[in-house]
Every structure is written in C-alpha cells, then in structure tokens.
Motif scaffolding. Structure first.
Motif, PDB file in Angstrom:
ATOM      1  N   TRP A  66       4.220 -63.086  -0.527  1.00 35.05           N
ATOM      2  CA  TRP A  66       3.239 -62.359  -1.342  1.00 35.05           C
ATOM      3  C   TRP A  66       3.866 -61.119  -1.987  1.00 35.05           C
ATOM      4  O   TRP A  66       3.599 -60.826  -3.154  1.00 35.05           O
ATOM      5  CB  TRP A  66       2.019 -61.992  -0.507  1.00 35.05           C
ATOM      6  CG  TRP A  66       0.889 -61.464  -1.347  1.00 35.05           C
ATOM      7  CD1 TRP A  66       0.277 -60.257  -1.211  1.00 35.05           C
ATOM      8  CD2 TRP A  66       0.234 -62.128  -2.443  1.00 35.05           C
ATOM      9  NE1 TRP A  66      -0.705 -60.120  -2.158  1.00 35.05           N
ATOM     10  CE2 TRP A  66      -0.759 -61.262  -2.926  1.00 35.05           C
ATOM     11  CE3 TRP A  66       0.406 -63.357  -3.067  1.00 35.05           C
ATOM     12  CZ2 TRP A  66      -1.593 -61.585  -4.004  1.00 35.05           C
ATOM     13  CZ3 TRP A  66      -0.421 -63.685  -4.140  1.00 35.05           C
ATOM     14  CH2 TRP A  66      -1.396 -62.809  -4.594  1.00 35.05           C
ATOM     15  N   ALA A  67       4.703 -60.417  -1.263  1.00 35.44           N
ATOM     16  CA  ALA A  67       5.389 -59.250  -1.838  1.00 35.44           C
ATOM     17  C   ALA A  67       6.224 -59.674  -3.046  1.00 35.44           C
ATOM     18  O   ALA A  67       6.227 -58.984  -4.078  1.00 35.44           O
ATOM     19  CB  ALA A  67       6.268 -58.577  -0.791  1.00 35.44           C
ATOM     20  N   ASN A  68       6.917 -60.794  -2.936  1.00 32.60           N
ATOM     21  CA  ASN A  68       7.718 -61.295  -4.065  1.00 32.60           C
ATOM     22  C   ASN A  68       6.837 -61.626  -5.265  1.00 32.60           C
ATOM     23  O   ASN A  68       7.211 -61.346  -6.410  1.00 32.60           O
ATOM     24  CB  ASN A  68       8.523 -62.528  -3.649  1.00 32.60           C
ATOM     25  CG  ASN A  68       9.612 -62.197  -2.652  1.00 32.60           C
ATOM     26  OD1 ASN A  68      10.004 -61.044  -2.480  1.00 32.60           O
ATOM     27  ND2 ASN A  68      10.096 -63.215  -1.961  1.00 32.60           N
ATOM     28  N   GLN A  69       5.670 -62.213  -5.002  1.00 29.34           N
ATOM     29  CA  GLN A  69       4.743 -62.529  -6.094  1.00 29.34           C
ATOM     30  C   GLN A  69       4.242 -61.248  -6.760  1.00 29.34           C
ATOM     31  O   GLN A  69       4.212 -61.138  -7.986  1.00 29.34           O
ATOM     32  CB  GLN A  69       3.549 -63.345  -5.575  1.00 29.34           C
ATOM     33  CG  GLN A  69       3.881 -64.742  -5.142  1.00 29.34           C
ATOM     34  CD  GLN A  69       4.330 -65.604  -6.310  1.00 29.34           C
ATOM     35  OE1 GLN A  69       3.763 -65.557  -7.386  1.00 29.34           O
ATOM     36  NE2 GLN A  69       5.385 -66.372  -6.093  1.00 29.34           N
ATOM     37  N   LEU A  70       3.841 -60.275  -5.947  1.00 29.32           N
ATOM     38  CA  LEU A  70       3.319 -59.020  -6.478  1.00 29.32           C
ATOM     39  C   LEU A  70       4.381 -58.235  -7.237  1.00 29.32           C
ATOM     40  O   LEU A  70       4.078 -57.543  -8.215  1.00 29.32           O
ATOM     41  CB  LEU A  70       2.751 -58.158  -5.349  1.00 29.32           C
ATOM     42  CG  LEU A  70       1.518 -58.701  -4.636  1.00 29.32           C
ATOM     43  CD1 LEU A  70       1.138 -57.787  -3.479  1.00 29.32           C
ATOM     44  CD2 LEU A  70       0.354 -58.867  -5.600  1.00 29.32           C
ATOM     45  N   GLY A 140       3.449 -58.885  10.741  1.00 29.34           N
ATOM     46  CA  GLY A 140       4.683 -59.213  10.030  1.00 29.34           C
ATOM     47  C   GLY A 140       4.627 -58.527   8.677  1.00 29.34           C
ATOM     48  O   GLY A 140       3.586 -58.545   8.019  1.00 29.34           O
ATOM     49  N   CYS A 141       5.706 -57.906   8.272  1.00 26.82           N
ATOM     50  CA  CYS A 141       5.718 -57.102   7.055  1.00 26.82           C
ATOM     51  C   CYS A 141       6.925 -57.429   6.193  1.00 26.82           C
ATOM     52  O   CYS A 141       7.921 -57.971   6.676  1.00 26.82           O
ATOM     53  CB  CYS A 141       5.756 -55.615   7.403  1.00 26.82           C
ATOM     54  SG  CYS A 141       4.414 -55.080   8.490  1.00 26.82           S
ATOM     55  N   ALA A 142       6.830 -57.048   4.927  1.00 21.99           N
ATOM     56  CA  ALA A 142       7.919 -57.273   3.985  1.00 21.99           C
ATOM     57  C   ALA A 142       7.814 -56.270   2.850  1.00 21.99           C
ATOM     58  O   ALA A 142       6.774 -55.656   2.633  1.00 21.99           O
ATOM     59  CB  ALA A 142       7.852 -58.693   3.441  1.00 21.99           C
ATOM     60  N   VAL A 143       8.909 -56.142   2.124  1.00 23.48           N
ATOM     61  CA  VAL A 143       8.952 -55.279   0.945  1.00 23.48           C
ATOM     62  C   VAL A 143       9.723 -56.012  -0.143  1.00 23.48           C
ATOM     63  O   VAL A 143      10.636 -56.783   0.144  1.00 23.48           O
ATOM     64  CB  VAL A 143       9.610 -53.906   1.266  1.00 23.48           C
ATOM     65  CG1 VAL A 143      11.039 -54.064   1.739  1.00 23.48           C
ATOM     66  CG2 VAL A 143       9.523 -52.957   0.085  1.00 23.48           C
ATOM     67  N   ALA A 144       9.309 -55.783  -1.376  1.00 26.69           N
ATOM     68  CA  ALA A 144      10.014 -56.349  -2.520  1.00 26.69           C
ATOM     69  C   ALA A 144      10.144 -55.262  -3.581  1.00 26.69           C
ATOM     70  O   ALA A 144       9.279 -54.386  -3.702  1.00 26.69           O
ATOM     71  CB  ALA A 144       9.273 -57.555  -3.086  1.00 26.69           C
ATOM     72  N   THR A 145      11.222 -55.324  -4.316  1.00 26.12           N
ATOM     73  CA  THR A 145      11.454 -54.373  -5.399  1.00 26.12           C
ATOM     74  C   THR A 145      10.803 -54.902  -6.669  1.00 26.12           C
ATOM     75  O   THR A 145      11.019 -56.056  -7.058  1.00 26.12           O
ATOM     76  CB  THR A 145      12.962 -54.167  -5.626  1.00 26.12           C
ATOM     77  OG1 THR A 145      13.532 -53.693  -4.399  1.00 26.12           O
ATOM     78  CG2 THR A 145      13.224 -53.158  -6.728  1.00 26.12           C
ATOM     79  N   CYS A 146      10.012 -54.060  -7.291  1.00 24.95           N
ATOM     80  CA  CYS A 146       9.318 -54.446  -8.517  1.00 24.95           C
ATOM     81  C   CYS A 146      10.306 -54.551  -9.677  1.00 24.95           C
ATOM     82  O   CYS A 146      11.302 -53.817  -9.713  1.00 24.95           O
ATOM     83  CB  CYS A 146       8.247 -53.422  -8.850  1.00 24.95           C
ATOM     84  SG  CYS A 146       6.958 -53.302  -7.598  1.00 24.95           S
ATOM     85  N   GLN A 147      10.004 -55.434 -10.611  1.00 29.75           N
ATOM     86  CA  GLN A 147      10.892 -55.632 -11.751  1.00 29.75           C
ATOM     87  C   GLN A 147      11.097 -54.348 -12.550  1.00 29.75           C
ATOM     88  O   GLN A 147      12.181 -54.086 -13.033  1.00 29.75           O
ATOM     89  CB  GLN A 147      10.355 -56.739 -12.653  1.00 29.75           C
ATOM     90  CG  GLN A 147      10.509 -58.101 -12.032  1.00 29.75           C
ATOM     91  CD  GLN A 147      10.011 -59.221 -12.941  1.00 29.75           C
ATOM     92  OE1 GLN A 147       9.449 -58.986 -13.998  1.00 29.75           O
ATOM     93  NE2 GLN A 147      10.226 -60.448 -12.501  1.00 29.75           N
ATOM     94  N   GLY A 148      10.057 -53.538 -12.658  1.00 31.17           N
ATOM     95  CA  GLY A 148      10.156 -52.291 -13.403  1.00 31.17           C
ATOM     96  C   GLY A 148      10.562 -51.107 -12.547  1.00 31.17           C
ATOM     97  O   GLY A 148      10.529 -49.968 -12.991  1.00 31.17           O
ATOM     98  N   GLY A 149      10.951 -51.362 -11.306  1.00 29.91           N
ATOM     99  CA  GLY A 149      11.293 -50.300 -10.369  1.00 29.91           C
ATOM    100  C   GLY A 149      10.168 -50.071  -9.387  1.00 29.91           C
ATOM    101  O   GLY A 149       9.035 -50.498  -9.590  1.00 29.91           O
ATOM    102  N   GLY A 150      10.461 -49.406  -8.317  1.00 32.35           N
ATOM    103  CA  GLY A 150       9.485 -49.158  -7.271  1.00 32.35           C
ATOM    104  C   GLY A 150       9.461 -50.288  -6.268  1.00 32.35           C
ATOM    105  O   GLY A 150      10.228 -51.256  -6.368  1.00 32.35           O
ATOM    106  N   GLU A 151       8.587 -50.151  -5.297  1.00 32.99           N
ATOM    107  CA  GLU A 151       8.489 -51.131  -4.219  1.00 32.99           C
ATOM    108  C   GLU A 151       7.042 -51.489  -3.953  1.00 32.99           C
ATOM    109  O   GLU A 151       6.149 -50.656  -4.112  1.00 32.99           O
ATOM    110  CB  GLU A 151       9.049 -50.561  -2.916  1.00 32.99           C
ATOM    111  CG  GLU A 151      10.505 -50.260  -2.926  1.00 32.99           C
ATOM    112  CD  GLU A 151      10.958 -49.571  -1.657  1.00 32.99           C
ATOM    113  OE1 GLU A 151      12.159 -49.671  -1.382  1.00 32.99           O
ATOM    114  OE2 GLU A 151      10.138 -48.935  -0.953  1.00 32.99           O
TER     115      GLU A 151
END
Length: 172
Positions: A66-70, A140-151
């Motif tokens: 979901w983080a990757n999708q967002l 369970g948690c995860a983080v993804a980097t946004c395409q425009g920057g940020g997380e």
C-alpha cells in the motif's frame, strides 16, 4: 534513502543467511528502523499497561504494497476494504520511526483516559487509539519514497481497532 524491502521481513527475528537481491545495501538500516517502530509502539502501550505487539512480516508486506501504491501520487488515502487497522503518515522530508509513532501518539491530548472517548471528533485521536487498542496483537509497517519527494508511512494492525462504541482498553 529509506527503503523497507522484503529483506528485513525475514531478518528481524530469524536472521539472514544470504542477502536478498532487494536489499541494495539498505537492509541493516531497514531492520533497525522496523525494530525501532515496534519498540515505539510498545512504549506507548506500556504507558497504559497494555501488552506488547508482535511484529508481523505478513502485515509489513501488506503495508509495503500500500505504501508503494500511495507513493506514486503521495496521496494520504486509507486502503478500502482492508481486514486490518491502518495508520498513515506523510512527510515532505524524512522521519524516523520514533517521530512517526510519536506523531500518532500526540493525539492522546484529545483522548480522555477516564471515559475512553475522544474529546470532540473521533478523527482527532483515532491514530492514537489504534496504537493502544488492547485487542490488537500484531503490527507491520513500511515506508515508501514519494515520486515528488517525501515519504509515506503505513502501519497495519491485526486485529484492527477503533470500533464504534468500544473502549480501546480495559475491557476485561
């Protein structure tokens, strides 16, 4: 760059014998961050005498998806029809796991521990009550980097919390 890859999922408690092709050199950081994420959740639960959560690789993979999708649009949107509870966090820069969990926990200022109700709109303390939901056992948690920057950070909880009319803890 922070990246929570599948490598850390199997390494946290069982150890790793071979490096994952997904690790790209960031696995020690990811393992440390997720250990910190779990410890911080359990810190806030311990303040109320609530049992610790256990880490779930399954929930972390679900959160990572979901983080990757967002991250594609960096939208803050809860997954629809999820069987799990969910907390989201967005930052324009980067944050540590402690900063993320503490941001959710800061909502305790809107929660009355005597009545176990939110002061005002439930949305003001819903992240906090998910953290302290006594019946929840796994996170369970995860983080993804946004395409425009940020997380964008995602945590999923099983069983979920925040049921209307139920108290977060002390139900026994």
């Amino acid at each position: 760059m922070k990246s929570l890859l599948l490598y850390w999922l199997s390494c946290i408690w069982i150890g790793c014998t071979t490096p994952s092709p997904l690790a790209s050199g960031s696995a020690p950081t990811a393992v440390k961050e997720m250990k910190e994420m779990l410890e911080r959740h359990n810190y806030w639960r311990s303040q109320l005498g609530i049992a610790d959560l256990a880490w779930s690789d399954e929930l972390a993979a679900f959160a990572q998806d979901w983080a990757n999708q967002l991250a594609k649009s960096c939208a803050m949107k809860h997954r629809s029809k999820s069987p799990y509870g969910e907390n989201l966090y967005w930052t324009s820069a980067s944050s540590s796991p402690t900063e993320v969990v503490d941001a959710w926990a800061s909502e305790q200022q809107y929660f009355n521990h005597t009545t176990q109700k939110c002061r005002g709109d439930w949305s003001k303390c819903g992240h906090y009550t998910q953290l302290i939901w006594e019946n929840t056992r796994r996170v369970g948690c995860a983080v993804a980097t946004c395409q425009g920057g940020g997380e964008i950070w995602v945590c999923n909880y099983d069983p979920p919390g925040n049921y209307v009319g139920e108290k977060p803890y002390g139900k026994k």
